[in-house]
Scaffold this motif. Structure first.
Motif, PDB file in Angstrom:
ATOM      1  N   PHE A 161       0.836  -1.206   0.000  1.00 19.72           N
ATOM      2  CA  PHE A 161       0.000   0.000   0.000  1.00 19.72           C
ATOM      3  C   PHE A 161       0.869   1.252   0.000  1.00 19.72           C
ATOM      4  CE2 PHE A 161      -1.946   3.411   2.493  1.00 19.72           C
ATOM      5  CZ  PHE A 161      -3.103   3.653   1.757  1.00 19.72           C
ATOM      6  N   VAL A 162       1.898   1.241   0.835  1.00 16.38           N
ATOM      7  CA  VAL A 162       2.781   2.412   0.920  1.00 16.38           C
ATOM      8  C   VAL A 162       3.462   2.672  -0.423  1.00 16.38           C
ATOM      9  CG1 VAL A 162       4.895   3.306   1.962  1.00 16.38           C
ATOM     10  CG2 VAL A 162       3.171   2.189   3.389  1.00 16.38           C
ATOM     11  N   ILE A 163       3.904   1.603  -1.089  1.00 18.99           N
ATOM     12  CA  ILE A 163       4.628   1.763  -2.356  1.00 18.99           C
ATOM     13  C   ILE A 163       3.704   2.256  -3.460  1.00 18.99           C
ATOM     14  CG2 ILE A 163       5.876   0.548  -4.180  1.00 18.99           C
ATOM     15  CD1 ILE A 163       6.961  -1.317  -1.961  1.00 18.99           C
ATOM     16  N   PHE A 164       2.613   1.532  -3.685  1.00 19.57           N
ATOM     17  CA  PHE A 164       1.775   1.824  -4.845  1.00 19.57           C
ATOM     18  C   PHE A 164       0.798   2.979  -4.593  1.00 19.57           C
ATOM     19  CE2 PHE A 164       3.081  -2.618  -5.485  1.00 19.57           C
ATOM     20  CZ  PHE A 164       3.674  -2.483  -6.731  1.00 19.57           C
ATOM     21  N   ALA A 165       0.122   2.948  -3.451  1.00 23.53           N
ATOM     22  CA  ALA A 165      -0.773   4.068  -3.142  1.00 23.53           C
ATOM     23  C   ALA A 165       0.037   5.331  -2.872  1.00 23.53           C
ATOM     24  CB  ALA A 165      -1.641   3.722  -1.934  1.00 23.53           C
ATOM     25  N   GLY A 166       1.199   5.166  -2.241  1.00 23.22           N
ATOM     26  CA  GLY A 166       2.062   6.315  -1.992  1.00 23.22           C
ATOM     27  C   GLY A 166       2.548   6.944  -3.281  1.00 23.22           C
ATOM     28  N   ALA A 167       2.877   6.110  -4.262  1.00 21.01           N
ATOM     29  CA  ALA A 167       3.318   6.633  -5.559  1.00 21.01           C
ATOM     30  C   ALA A 167       2.193   7.394  -6.244  1.00 21.01           C
ATOM     31  CB  ALA A 167       3.801   5.488  -6.447  1.00 21.01           C
ATOM     32  N   MET A 168       0.983   6.844  -6.198  1.00 18.75           N
ATOM     33  CA  MET A 168      -0.166   7.517  -6.809  1.00 18.75           C
ATOM     34  C   MET A 168      -0.459   8.835  -6.110  1.00 18.75           C
ATOM     35  SD  MET A 168      -2.622   7.580  -9.062  1.00 18.75           S
ATOM     36  CE  MET A 168      -2.947   5.932  -9.718  1.00 18.75           C
ATOM     37  N   LEU A 169      -0.431   8.827  -4.786  1.00 18.60           N
ATOM     38  CA  LEU A 169      -0.708  10.046  -4.026  1.00 18.60           C
ATOM     39  C   LEU A 169       0.368  11.094  -4.275  1.00 18.60           C
ATOM     40  CD1 LEU A 169      -2.450  11.527  -1.946  1.00 18.60           C
ATOM     41  CD2 LEU A 169      -1.073  10.466  -0.145  1.00 18.60           C
ATOM     42  N   GLY A 170       1.628  10.693  -4.212  1.00 22.82           N
ATOM     43  CA  GLY A 170       2.721  11.629  -4.419  1.00 22.82           C
ATOM     44  C   GLY A 170       2.697  12.232  -5.821  1.00 22.82           C
ATOM     45  N   PHE A 171       2.478  11.401  -6.823  1.00 24.90           N
ATOM     46  CA  PHE A 171       2.433  11.885  -8.197  1.00 24.90           C
ATOM     47  C   PHE A 171       1.280  12.857  -8.399  1.00 24.90           C
ATOM     48  CE2 PHE A 171       1.160  11.567 -12.669  1.00 24.90           C
ATOM     49  CZ  PHE A 171       2.366  11.784 -13.310  1.00 24.90           C
ATOM     50  N   SER A 172       0.105  12.525  -7.843  1.00 28.74           N
ATOM     51  CA  SER A 172      -1.072  13.383  -8.009  1.00 28.74           C
ATOM     52  C   SER A 172      -0.891  14.713  -7.288  1.00 28.74           C
ATOM     53  CB  SER A 172      -2.327  12.665  -7.489  1.00 28.74           C
ATOM     54  OG  SER A 172      -2.547  11.453  -8.191  1.00 28.74           O
ATOM     55  N   LEU A 173      -0.338  14.663  -6.081  1.00 32.59           N
ATOM     56  CA  LEU A 173      -0.107  15.906  -5.337  1.00 32.59           C
ATOM     57  C   LEU A 173       0.908  16.783  -6.058  1.00 32.59           C
ATOM     58  CD1 LEU A 173      -0.012  14.623  -1.633  1.00 32.59           C
ATOM     59  CD2 LEU A 173      -1.830  15.960  -2.731  1.00 32.59           C
ATOM     60  N   ALA A 174       1.929  16.160  -6.627  1.00 32.27           N
ATOM     61  CA  ALA A 174       2.940  16.928  -7.361  1.00 32.27           C
ATOM     62  C   ALA A 174       2.360  17.588  -8.604  1.00 32.27           C
ATOM     63  CB  ALA A 174       4.101  16.014  -7.750  1.00 32.27           C
ATOM     64  N   ARG A 175       1.280  16.990  -9.147  1.00 30.57           N
ATOM     65  CA  ARG A 175       0.660  17.538 -10.351  1.00 30.57           C
ATOM     66  C   ARG A 175      -0.509  18.474 -10.045  1.00 30.57           C
ATOM     67  NH1 ARG A 175       4.725  15.825 -11.722  1.00 30.57           N
ATOM     68  NH2 ARG A 175       5.324  14.797 -13.664  1.00 30.57           N
ATOM     69  N   LEU A 176      -0.804  18.715  -8.782  1.00 31.95           N
ATOM     70  CA  LEU A 176      -1.886  19.650  -8.446  1.00 31.95           C
ATOM     71  C   LEU A 176      -1.648  21.021  -9.067  1.00 31.95           C
ATOM     72  CD1 LEU A 176      -2.835  19.000  -4.692  1.00 31.95           C
ATOM     73  CD2 LEU A 176      -4.344  18.862  -6.687  1.00 31.95           C
ATOM     74  N   GLN A 177      -0.394  21.405  -9.171  1.00 35.11           N
ATOM     75  CA  GLN A 177      -0.061  22.703  -9.754  1.00 35.11           C
ATOM     76  C   GLN A 177      -0.487  22.789 -11.220  1.00 35.11           C
ATOM     77  OE1 GLN A 177       4.082  22.638  -8.931  1.00 35.11           O
ATOM     78  NE2 GLN A 177       4.621  21.256 -10.611  1.00 35.11           N
ATOM     79  N   TYR A 178      -0.643  21.652 -11.880  1.00 39.78           N
ATOM     80  CA  TYR A 178      -1.046  21.646 -13.285  1.00 39.78           C
ATOM     81  C   TYR A 178      -2.523  21.965 -13.479  1.00 39.78           C
ATOM     82  CZ  TYR A 178       3.404  19.802 -15.012  1.00 39.78           C
ATOM     83  OH  TYR A 178       4.734  19.657 -15.361  1.00 39.78           O
ATOM     84  N   LEU A 179      -3.287  22.032 -12.364  1.00 39.02           N
ATOM     85  CA  LEU A 179      -4.671  22.465 -12.490  1.00 39.02           C
ATOM     86  C   LEU A 179      -4.738  23.917 -12.950  1.00 39.02           C
ATOM     87  CD1 LEU A 179      -6.289  20.776  -9.353  1.00 39.02           C
ATOM     88  CD2 LEU A 179      -6.369  20.032 -11.738  1.00 39.02           C
ATOM     89  N   ASN A 180      -3.643  24.644 -12.730  1.00 39.38           N
ATOM     90  CA  ASN A 180      -3.471  25.966 -13.325  1.00 39.38           C
ATOM     91  C   ASN A 180      -2.938  25.740 -14.735  1.00 39.38           C
ATOM     92  OD1 ASN A 180      -3.004  28.645 -13.933  1.00 39.38           O
ATOM     93  ND2 ASN A 180      -1.230  28.858 -12.582  1.00 39.38           N
ATOM     94  N   VAL A 181      -3.838  25.434 -15.648  1.00 42.99           N
ATOM     95  CA  VAL A 181      -3.438  24.942 -16.964  1.00 42.99           C
ATOM     96  C   VAL A 181      -2.682  25.993 -17.769  1.00 42.99           C
ATOM     97  CG1 VAL A 181      -4.260  23.977 -19.144  1.00 42.99           C
ATOM     98  CG2 VAL A 181      -5.384  23.336 -17.004  1.00 42.99           C
ATOM     99  N   ALA A 182      -3.242  27.192 -17.869  1.00 39.81           N
ATOM    100  CA  ALA A 182      -2.681  28.199 -18.769  1.00 39.81           C
ATOM    101  C   ALA A 182      -2.046  29.376 -18.045  1.00 39.81           C
ATOM    102  CB  ALA A 182      -3.763  28.710 -19.716  1.00 39.81           C
ATOM    103  N   GLY A 183      -1.782  29.228 -16.745  1.00 38.37           N
ATOM    104  CA  GLY A 183      -1.229  30.332 -15.980  1.00 38.37           C
ATOM    105  C   GLY A 183       0.209  30.644 -16.364  1.00 38.37           C
ATOM    106  N   ASP A 184       0.650  31.838 -15.989  1.00 39.81           N
ATOM    107  CA  ASP A 184       2.022  32.254 -16.289  1.00 39.81           C
ATOM    108  C   ASP A 184       3.033  31.780 -15.257  1.00 39.81           C
ATOM    109  OD1 ASP A 184       1.303  33.591 -18.621  1.00 39.81           O
ATOM    110  OD2 ASP A 184       0.742  35.400 -17.514  1.00 39.81           O
TER     111      ASP A 184
END
Length: 344
Positions: free
Chosen positions: A25-48
């Motif tokens: 769980f730590v490996i696979f769910a942790g990877a999914m959580l970490g990757f998704s959190l790191a990409r939260l900034q991409y919700l600002n799709v067209a920002g400067d």
């Protein structure tokens, strides 16, 4: 205090009863959580901002994604799969499934909707994402098809209270969605190898190269590096992570292996999951017994096999529920699942 005792104090409150499940769980769910959190900034799709998708995507990618249905597709994809990836982690925490049943159900419906919409967005951009090679398009199509089918079968089986099959198909869907993480790892390694070899090239439009450099197609330095662009719309770009002569070489280095990386990731994830399912038959048996009891209480026909099971839809032997004595006997049989107990 032994290491096993210390680990139990961590995973037992979360509802994990078997020692091998928690590190997975730590490996696979942790990877999914970490990757998704790191990409939260991409919700600002067209920002400067430097952290927006516009400035964080593969060099030249925004040239394609900045308008038309590609802009709609990438926005839809990012706005759904990123929160979906975060929410999916909670579905695999046992204490939530057991004590927060309503949350588990609502969260499950929300995840299915988000990922299905994410698939729509992925199909909208597959033609041009990471170069849009045919290997990329076919892999994205396969992922969209298999994850959609897996989510549908998981939903159908849980509506039929076939919990064991619900587990299997949700795991398949989530493992397939997780291929994007493995794809990035393989892609970067492959890009570094291509750079070392030094004679790989990607056909890129001159307009995209100029856009990545933030210059016009009439720029003198640009035309010096790509003289073909004086008379043609496309030119060959060297695949190199060194960004020489410009950032477009990094984009080419990432685009060339992307399709192969997805296919390799799909293979690795499917095989590893099927191995896990084959190594945990007792968990499947336990959930099938639970399904039998719930289906019997609801008055379903074929209790224990009311969903999509191989004994009803294939040539497997008819499933027989365990008696109380047999369940006790099964619980007393030692296995690798209880190795943490023996280790203490």
């Amino acid at each position: 205090m032994t290491f096993v005792d210390a680990m139990r104090k961590i995973y037992r409150p979360l509802g994990f009863s078997k020692g091998y499940n928690f590190p997975l769980f730590v490996i696979f769910a942790g990877a999914m959580l970490g990757f998704s959190l790191a990409r939260l900034q991409y919700l600002n799709v067209a920002g400067d901002a430097s952290t927006s998708y516009k400035n964080g995507a593969r060099p030249g990618e925004w040239y394609i994604m900045r308008g038309g249905h590609y802009r709609i597709g990438i926005t839809l994809h990012l706005a759904t799969v990123i929160p979906g990836g975060i929410l999916s982690v909670f579905q695999f925490v046992p204490v939530i499934r057991k004590k927060l049943i309503l949350f588990h159900r609502i969260n499950g419906y929300l995840i299915i909707i988000l990922f299905l919409l994410g698939n729509v967005g992925a199909l909208m951009i597959a033609r041009r994402a990471f170069g849009g090679g045919f290997a990329t398009q076919s892999a994205v199509g396969l992922l969209a098809l298999t994850t959609t089918i897996s989510l549908f079968l998981a939903y159908y089986n849980i509506k039929r209270l076939q919990i064991d099959q619900h587990r299997v198909w949700m795991l398949r869907a989530m493992f397939l969605f997780g291929t994007i993480i493995t794809t990035r790892i393989i892609m970067i390694i492959a890009a570094l190898i291509l750079t070392k070899i030094g004679d790989y090239y990607e056909l890129v439009s001159c307009a995209e190269i100029a856009f990545a450099r933030s210059v016009s197609t009439a720029d003198a330095a640009f035309l010096q590096d790509y003289p073909v662009c004086r008379i043609a719309a496309y030119t060959a770009v060297t695949a190199s992570m060194s960004a020489t002569p410009g950032v477009e070489t990094v984009g080419a280095a990432l685009a060339i292996p992307f399709g192969a990386a997805i296919w390799m990731s799909i293979f690795l994830h499917l095989v590893s999951l099927e191995i896990y399912l084959q190594l945990t038959p007792r968990e499947g048996q336990r959930l099938r017994q639970l399904s039998y009891e719930k289906q019997l209480a609801r008055g379903f026909k074929h209790p224990g096999s009311a969903g999509l099971t191989s004994d009803r839809w294939g040539d497997a032997d008819p499933w027989v529920p365990l008696t109380a004595e047999k369940r006790v006997e099964e619980a007393e049989v030692p296995s690798i699942a209880s190795s943490d107990s023996a280790a203490s």
